[in-house]
Design a protein around this motif. Sequence first.
Motif, PDB file in Angstrom:
ATOM      1  N   ASN A  88       0.825  -1.202   0.000  1.00  0.00           N
ATOM      2  CA  ASN A  88       0.000   0.000   0.000  1.00  0.00           C
ATOM      3  C   ASN A  88       0.864   1.259   0.000  1.00  0.00           C
ATOM      4  OD1 ASN A  88      -2.932  -1.032   0.495  1.00  0.00           O
ATOM      5  ND2 ASN A  88      -1.709  -2.146   2.003  1.00  0.00           N
ATOM      6  N   ASP A  89       0.217   2.389  -0.290  1.00  0.00           N
ATOM      7  CA  ASP A  89       0.901   3.676  -0.298  1.00  0.00           C
ATOM      8  C   ASP A  89       0.776   4.408   1.034  1.00  0.00           C
ATOM      9  OD1 ASP A  89       1.691   3.334  -2.932  1.00  0.00           O
ATOM     10  OD2 ASP A  89      -0.107   4.281  -3.731  1.00  0.00           O
ATOM     11  N   SER A  90       0.019   3.838   1.968  1.00  0.00           N
ATOM     12  CA  SER A  90      -0.120   4.462   3.282  1.00  0.00           C
ATOM     13  C   SER A  90      -0.463   3.399   4.314  1.00  0.00           C
ATOM     14  CB  SER A  90      -1.210   5.544   3.273  1.00  0.00           C
ATOM     15  OG  SER A  90      -2.479   4.978   3.023  1.00  0.00           O
ATOM     16  N   VAL A  91      -0.055   3.664   5.562  1.00  0.00           N
ATOM     17  CA  VAL A  91      -0.366   2.776   6.688  1.00  0.00           C
ATOM     18  C   VAL A  91      -0.730   3.658   7.880  1.00  0.00           C
ATOM     19  CG1 VAL A  91       0.476   0.991   8.265  1.00  0.00           C
ATOM     20  CG2 VAL A  91       1.254   1.000   5.876  1.00  0.00           C
ATOM     21  N   LEU A  92      -1.781   3.275   8.590  1.00  0.00           N
ATOM     22  CA  LEU A  92      -2.197   4.035   9.768  1.00  0.00           C
ATOM     23  C   LEU A  92      -2.487   3.094  10.929  1.00  0.00           C
ATOM     24  CD1 LEU A  92      -3.133   6.661  11.199  1.00  0.00           C
ATOM     25  CD2 LEU A  92      -5.417   6.233  10.247  1.00  0.00           C
ATOM     26  N   VAL A  93      -1.900   3.414  12.095  1.00  0.00           N
ATOM     27  CA  VAL A  93      -2.215   2.715  13.343  1.00  0.00           C
ATOM     28  C   VAL A  93      -2.855   3.727  14.278  1.00  0.00           C
ATOM     29  CG1 VAL A  93      -1.335   1.305  15.231  1.00  0.00           C
ATOM     30  CG2 VAL A  93      -0.148   1.293  13.021  1.00  0.00           C
ATOM     31  N   THR A  94      -4.037   3.431  14.788  1.00  0.00           N
ATOM     32  CA  THR A  94      -4.701   4.326  15.738  1.00  0.00           C
ATOM     33  C   THR A  94      -4.589   3.758  17.151  1.00  0.00           C
ATOM     34  OG1 THR A  94      -6.865   3.229  15.534  1.00  0.00           O
ATOM     35  CG2 THR A  94      -6.368   4.990  13.965  1.00  0.00           C
ATOM     36  N   ARG A  95      -4.771   4.653  18.134  1.00  0.00           N
ATOM     37  CA  ARG A  95      -4.773   4.290  19.554  1.00  0.00           C
ATOM     38  C   ARG A  95      -3.541   3.451  19.921  1.00  0.00           C
ATOM     39  NH1 ARG A  95     -10.020   5.756  21.382  1.00  0.00           N
ATOM     40  NH2 ARG A  95     -10.616   7.358  19.873  1.00  0.00           N
ATOM     41  N   ILE A  96      -2.397   3.988  19.622  1.00  0.00           N
ATOM     42  CA  ILE A  96      -1.147   3.304  19.932  1.00  0.00           C
ATOM     43  C   ILE A  96      -0.342   4.132  20.928  1.00  0.00           C
ATOM     44  CG2 ILE A  96      -0.088   4.291  17.843  1.00  0.00           C
ATOM     45  CD1 ILE A  96       1.749   1.829  17.744  1.00  0.00           C
ATOM     46  N   SER A  97       0.224   3.493  21.932  1.00  0.00           N
ATOM     47  CA  SER A  97       1.003   4.190  22.953  1.00  0.00           C
ATOM     48  C   SER A  97       2.359   4.603  22.397  1.00  0.00           C
ATOM     49  CB  SER A  97       1.213   3.279  24.168  1.00  0.00           C
ATOM     50  OG  SER A  97       2.047   2.180  23.824  1.00  0.00           O
ATOM     51  N   ARG A  98       2.978   5.568  23.062  1.00  0.00           N
ATOM     52  CA  ARG A  98       4.310   5.997  22.631  1.00  0.00           C
ATOM     53  C   ARG A  98       5.304   4.841  22.711  1.00  0.00           C
ATOM     54  NH1 ARG A  98       7.956   9.683  21.581  1.00  0.00           N
ATOM     55  NH2 ARG A  98       6.476  11.366  21.347  1.00  0.00           N
ATOM     56  N   GLU A  99       5.215   4.037  23.752  1.00  0.00           N
ATOM     57  CA  GLU A  99       6.147   2.922  23.929  1.00  0.00           C
ATOM     58  C   GLU A  99       6.097   1.968  22.728  1.00  0.00           C
ATOM     59  OE1 GLU A  99       7.103  -0.630  27.184  1.00  0.00           O
ATOM     60  OE2 GLU A  99       5.232   0.502  27.292  1.00  0.00           O
ATOM     61  N   LYS A 100       4.894   1.594  22.313  1.00  0.00           N
ATOM     62  CA  LYS A 100       4.752   0.700  21.169  1.00  0.00           C
ATOM     63  C   LYS A 100       5.176   1.389  19.870  1.00  0.00           C
ATOM     64  CE  LYS A 100       0.987  -1.996  23.210  1.00  0.00           C
ATOM     65  NZ  LYS A 100      -0.460  -2.347  23.118  1.00  0.00           N
ATOM     66  N   ALA A 101       4.872   2.667  19.762  1.00  0.00           N
ATOM     67  CA  ALA A 101       5.249   3.408  18.558  1.00  0.00           C
ATOM     68  C   ALA A 101       6.758   3.477  18.397  1.00  0.00           C
ATOM     69  CB  ALA A 101       4.660   4.820  18.603  1.00  0.00           C
ATOM     70  N   VAL A 102       7.464   3.733  19.490  1.00  0.00           N
ATOM     71  CA  VAL A 102       8.926   3.791  19.447  1.00  0.00           C
ATOM     72  C   VAL A 102       9.498   2.448  19.027  1.00  0.00           C
ATOM     73  CG1 VAL A 102      10.992   4.034  20.884  1.00  0.00           C
ATOM     74  CG2 VAL A 102       9.130   5.691  21.086  1.00  0.00           C
ATOM     75  N   TYR A 118       4.891   9.488  14.560  1.00  0.00           N
ATOM     76  CA  TYR A 118       4.009   9.320  15.715  1.00  0.00           C
ATOM     77  C   TYR A 118       3.446  10.669  16.130  1.00  0.00           C
ATOM     78  CZ  TYR A 118       2.232   7.920  20.292  1.00  0.00           C
ATOM     79  OH  TYR A 118       1.415   7.678  21.374  1.00  0.00           O
ATOM     80  N   ASN A 119       2.120  10.733  16.264  1.00  0.00           N
ATOM     81  CA  ASN A 119       1.441  11.929  16.763  1.00  0.00           C
ATOM     82  C   ASN A 119       0.962  11.607  18.172  1.00  0.00           C
ATOM     83  OD1 ASN A 119      -0.677  13.826  17.434  1.00  0.00           O
ATOM     84  ND2 ASN A 119      -0.736  14.423  15.287  1.00  0.00           N
ATOM     85  N   GLU A 120       1.638  12.177  19.158  1.00  0.00           N
ATOM     86  CA  GLU A 120       1.343  11.832  20.550  1.00  0.00           C
ATOM     87  C   GLU A 120      -0.036  12.311  20.982  1.00  0.00           C
ATOM     88  OE1 GLU A 120       3.707  11.477  24.764  1.00  0.00           O
ATOM     89  OE2 GLU A 120       4.500  12.809  23.220  1.00  0.00           O
ATOM     90  N   ILE A 121      -0.486  13.450  20.466  1.00  0.00           N
ATOM     91  CA  ILE A 121      -1.815  13.954  20.829  1.00  0.00           C
ATOM     92  C   ILE A 121      -2.891  13.020  20.285  1.00  0.00           C
ATOM     93  CG2 ILE A 121      -3.456  15.849  20.545  1.00  0.00           C
ATOM     94  CD1 ILE A 121      -1.074  17.752  20.413  1.00  0.00           C
ATOM     95  N   ALA A 122      -2.744  12.633  19.023  1.00  0.00           N
ATOM     96  CA  ALA A 122      -3.734  11.765  18.379  1.00  0.00           C
ATOM     97  C   ALA A 122      -3.565  10.308  18.743  1.00  0.00           C
ATOM     98  CB  ALA A 122      -3.644  11.921  16.865  1.00  0.00           C
ATOM     99  N   ARG A 123      -2.376   9.940  19.245  1.00  0.00           N
ATOM    100  CA  ARG A 123      -2.005   8.549  19.501  1.00  0.00           C
ATOM    101  C   ARG A 123      -2.086   7.723  18.213  1.00  0.00           C
ATOM    102  NH1 ARG A 123      -5.386   5.922  23.972  1.00  0.00           N
ATOM    103  NH2 ARG A 123      -7.050   7.203  23.097  1.00  0.00           N
ATOM    104  N   THR A 124      -1.516   8.285  17.145  1.00  0.00           N
ATOM    105  CA  THR A 124      -1.497   7.612  15.855  1.00  0.00           C
ATOM    106  C   THR A 124      -0.064   7.434  15.382  1.00  0.00           C
ATOM    107  OG1 THR A 124      -1.691   9.745  14.712  1.00  0.00           O
ATOM    108  CG2 THR A 124      -3.731   8.508  15.121  1.00  0.00           C
TER     109      THR A 124
END
Length: 255
Positions: A69-83, A94-100
């Motif tokens: 795909n040309d894009s990927v989105l993960v919603t409701r993800i913590s900073r720890e998992k995002a890192v 990573y958008n910490e406010i949106a948790r995306t």
Amino acid sequence: MIDDILEQLQNGTLTVAETKEKLASYENLGFAKIDHHRKNRQGFPEIVFGEGKTADHILAIVQSLRARNDSVLVTRISREKAVFVQKECPDFEYNEIARTLAWVKEKPKRDGPYIAIVCAGTSDLSVAEEAAVTAETLGIPVRRIYDVGVAGLHRLLDNIDEIRSATVSVCVAGMEGALPSVLGGLVRNPIIAVPTSVGYGANFNGLSALLSMLNSCASGVSVVNIDNGFGAAYNAALIYKLVHKEEINNEDIIS
């Protein structure tokens, strides 16, 4: 797309095994089955809900999605998992406010039509930003109009022309949830209202705002679930694509 794959099989540029893999409707990772045909059916690729998933599982899923795909989105993800994911996929943002956590091959460059994300107060920003990031990751231009709640109507009126010019508006509000009704009486574009869980005790974690929006006397207001910025933006993106289908198709041809 299927015709192209079969043609490649016929001319020998794809093996039978490669053809079967490309035609498969999903990829079985053992713990998850990735729906690679979602974009063909619905117009957008599968979105990953991050809560409840391990970091390892999220990483494997996004790597599978990015390959096709040309894009990927993960919603409701913590900073720890995002890192954790970013260590293997440093180009994910990573958008910490949106948790995306999001990745796009090419960010939308289109001027012109846009979705308006209208937010009542700064306490509602997490939901509003989830909506904004979702729309942008799906390739839809966004204008953010924040902190324009009914406690100070002059702020809303100062931005009303920009909201009126949008193809569709996502309106995010907590407390009593009055903003979508007010906005609904001022604009002609569709409004997708998002109640948030922001408010004092009698707000009942967003139930008060939800009921206010469902009982809106303004026409043209639709309502999604409490704190569901993603769902509102996804529906707004579908409306946007239907309205601007010809323009989007022409851009795809040019690119």
